[in-house]
Design a protein around this motif. Structure first.
Motif, short mmCIF file in Angstrom:
data_model
loop_
_atom_site.label_atom_id
_atom_site.label_comp_id
_atom_site.label_asym_id
_atom_site.label_seq_id
_atom_site.Cartn_x
_atom_site.Cartn_y
_atom_site.Cartn_z
N GLU A 1 -15.06 3.05 12.99
CA GLU A 1 -14.86 2.17 14.15
C GLU A 1 -15.19 0.73 13.78
N ARG B 1 -12.45 3.92 21.81
CA ARG B 1 -13.86 4.30 21.74
C ARG B 1 -14.76 3.06 21.73
N VAL B 2 -14.38 2.05 20.94
CA VAL B 2 -15.17 0.82 20.88
C VAL B 2 -15.18 0.15 22.25
N ALA C 1 -24.27 1.93 16.96
CA ALA C 1 -23.59 2.71 18.00
C ALA C 1 -22.15 3.02 17.61
N LEU C 2 -21.63 2.28 16.62
CA LEU C 2 -20.27 2.49 16.15
C LEU C 2 -20.28 3.27 14.85
N SER C 3 -19.29 4.14 14.70
CA SER C 3 -19.14 4.85 13.43
C SER C 3 -18.68 3.86 12.37
N SER D 1 -14.83 1.51 25.11
CA SER D 1 -15.66 2.31 26.01
C SER D 1 -17.15 2.08 25.73
N LYS D 2 -17.53 2.07 24.47
CA LYS D 2 -18.94 1.90 24.11
C LYS D 2 -19.48 0.54 24.53
N PHE D 3 -18.62 -0.49 24.48
CA PHE D 3 -19.06 -1.85 24.81
C PHE D 3 -18.55 -2.33 26.16
N SER D 4 -17.84 -1.48 26.89
CA SER D 4 -17.29 -1.82 28.21
C SER D 4 -16.49 -3.12 28.17
N ARG E 1 -26.48 -3.87 22.13
CA ARG E 1 -25.90 -2.64 21.60
C ARG E 1 -25.69 -2.81 20.11
#
Length: 168
Positions: free
Chosen positions: A112, A145-146, A107-109, A148-151, A103
């Protein structure tokens, strides 16, 4: 790591679930004596007994299945708790490495990424908020958010991701 356990013997299934929940970094999200997790379940590690492993479809094996498939750990009937924990830890390490490198930082702003870097430096959410001029709640939102994006579920995993994003 999101872990599923499939074992035909209910007492062994309960024992494995307790062992992994109590003594590992695994988050046991699925257990079954007669079914595998569904395609929509996000599983990082699948722990199965030998009898279940014999009937696993070939798509559940890591080689050739793609990174979306979980790492499979087969537990022998005579395995000790230490052997199970070691095998699962190795699978978790493989899955963690794959999930971070698969990932990209894109994928991160940018915000973030900035918040994540400050967290990795050991700052609290309040310190990060003051440092970059946003509210504590906004920092919490970026961290959620981070995660969630990286579980990921804890600061150690967040730090590992942040270190992977930082240039050496």
């Amino acid at each position: 790591m999101r872990t599923a356990i499939c074992e035909r013997q209910p007492l062994v299934l309960m024992g494995l679930a307790h062992l992994l929940s109590a003594q590992s970094s695994c988050d046991v999200v699925f257990t079954s004596a007669d079914a595998l997790p569904g395609a929509g379940d996000r599983i990082d590690v699948l722990v199965v007994g030998e009898s279940v492993a014999a009937g696993l479809p070939e798509t559940w094996t890591r080689s050739g299945a793609g990174d979306e498939m979980p790492d499979v750990v087969v537990v022998r009937p005579d395995a000790t708790a230490e052997e199970v924990l070691r095998s699962v830890s190795e699978a978790v390490a493989r899955s963690s490495t794959a999930s971070v490198t698969d990932r990209p930082a894109a994928a991160l702003s940018p915000r973030e990424q900035e918040v994540l870097r400050f967290i990795a430096l050991g700052m609290t959410h309040g310190q990060v908020a003051r440092r970059i001029g946003i509210s504590h709640h906004t920092v919490d939102t970026y961290v959620k958010r981070v995660r969630s994006k990286f579980s990921v579920g804890n600061k150690a995993e967040l730090t590992r991701i942040a270190l992977g994003l930082m240039p050496l």
